[in-house]
Motif scaffolding. Sequence first.
Motif, mmCIF file in Angstrom:
data_model
loop_
_atom_site.group_PDB
_atom_site.id
_atom_site.type_symbol
_atom_site.label_atom_id
_atom_site.label_comp_id
_atom_site.label_asym_id
_atom_site.label_seq_id
_atom_site.Cartn_x
_atom_site.Cartn_y
_atom_site.Cartn_z
ATOM 1 N N THR A 1 -20.987 17.628 -32.587
ATOM 2 C CA THR A 1 -21.546 16.780 -33.638
ATOM 3 C C THR A 1 -20.748 16.925 -34.922
ATOM 4 O O THR A 1 -20.563 18.038 -35.421
ATOM 5 C CB THR A 1 -23.017 17.132 -33.916
ATOM 6 O OG1 THR A 1 -23.781 16.969 -32.709
ATOM 7 C CG2 THR A 1 -23.599 16.247 -35.005
ATOM 8 N N LEU A 2 -20.292 15.805 -35.462
ATOM 9 C CA LEU A 2 -19.603 15.769 -36.752
ATOM 10 C C LEU A 2 -20.395 14.857 -37.685
ATOM 11 O O LEU A 2 -20.579 13.672 -37.384
ATOM 12 C CB LEU A 2 -18.179 15.237 -36.601
ATOM 13 C CG LEU A 2 -17.080 16.220 -36.158
ATOM 14 C CD1 LEU A 2 -17.344 16.756 -34.757
ATOM 15 C CD2 LEU A 2 -15.711 15.530 -36.205
ATOM 16 N N THR A 3 -20.867 15.420 -38.805
ATOM 17 C CA THR A 3 -21.729 14.681 -39.721
ATOM 18 C C THR A 3 -21.293 14.896 -41.166
ATOM 19 O O THR A 3 -21.103 16.036 -41.606
ATOM 20 C CB THR A 3 -23.193 15.125 -39.571
ATOM 21 O OG1 THR A 3 -23.595 15.012 -38.210
ATOM 22 C CG2 THR A 3 -24.115 14.269 -40.444
ATOM 23 N N ASN A 4 -21.129 13.796 -41.907
ATOM 24 C CA ASN A 4 -20.864 13.844 -43.352
ATOM 25 C C ASN A 4 -19.606 14.613 -43.710
ATOM 26 O O ASN A 4 -19.523 15.227 -44.785
ATOM 27 C CB ASN A 4 -22.062 14.433 -44.111
ATOM 28 C CG ASN A 4 -23.292 13.551 -44.025
ATOM 29 O OD1 ASN A 4 -23.191 12.338 -43.865
ATOM 30 N ND2 ASN A 4 -24.456 14.167 -44.107
ATOM 31 N N ASN A 5 -18.613 14.597 -42.839
ATOM 32 C CA ASN A 5 -17.337 15.233 -43.146
ATOM 33 C C ASN A 5 -16.368 14.208 -43.727
ATOM 34 O O ASN A 5 -16.494 13.006 -43.507
ATOM 35 C CB ASN A 5 -16.726 15.844 -41.881
ATOM 36 C CG ASN A 5 -17.625 16.867 -41.234
ATOM 37 O OD1 ASN A 5 -17.774 17.972 -41.722
ATOM 38 N ND2 ASN A 5 -18.249 16.484 -40.118
#
Length: 272
Positions: free
Chosen positions: A220-224
Amino acid sequence: MRKLLPLTLLAVAGFLSSCGGGAGDGIMSALFGEGARLRPMQTCTTTVNSVGALQQALTQAQSNNQDDVICIQAGTYQVTQTLTYITPNGDGGHKLTIKAVGGTVTLNGNNSVQIMRIDTDSDNSASTSDAQADVTIEGITFQNGNNSSGDGGGLYVKTREANITLTNNTFSGNQAQYGGGAYAGSGSGTVTLTNNTFSNNTAQYDGGGAYARSYSGTVTLTNNTFSGNQAQNGGGAYAYSGSGNINLTNNTFSGNQARYGGGAFARSGLGN
């Protein structure tokens, strides 16, 4: 009336230990914040203010049979030898957290060394387990790391079953073969990257900014934010899961370059 005992801090060669909270947090700032709402103290099992003390804390955490929260006081630290935390089976399932306290923490590899290497499954044996040996890195800047012959120029984290969480970190000017800024890989654990910034990192092959993979867990990749990173595949990020889900939410990609997937390259379900 009961007397309150003073909080005692010990400082030896940059190695600070405290009871009941991090030495660098500040008691009042730990208790109060954001409209004077009460919030709990940050619990630092060890607080350090030098590179040598940080390595000492990591070495101690490898075998002390407890969950460790290593807090790094604000400052810029020149790393001349890779900081390592290496265990054959996850220290018996104990968690490791490394985080900044009191302000900005910058670990600078000066374009000569990989900055930090964490491996909770160094024997690569299916007969051992690192379940529950979760790794969390929070609020640290990894700058100018170099692992041109391997993975993770700024940060390398590998687990078998444990979860990996990277939050509020900055990766800038790092280079490696895979994961120029950061390499985060697990066999079956989750890999979660949230609110990190990756800028001007380079990978020879995959994941200029970040290489995030789990063979059977969720990635999961979030708000990067990914900007100015380069790689052959996934200029900003390379995300892989053999049989789990890949979630990319609210990330920003700008000025990244790659042959395939300039911003991000996501690969799932191939089983290899």
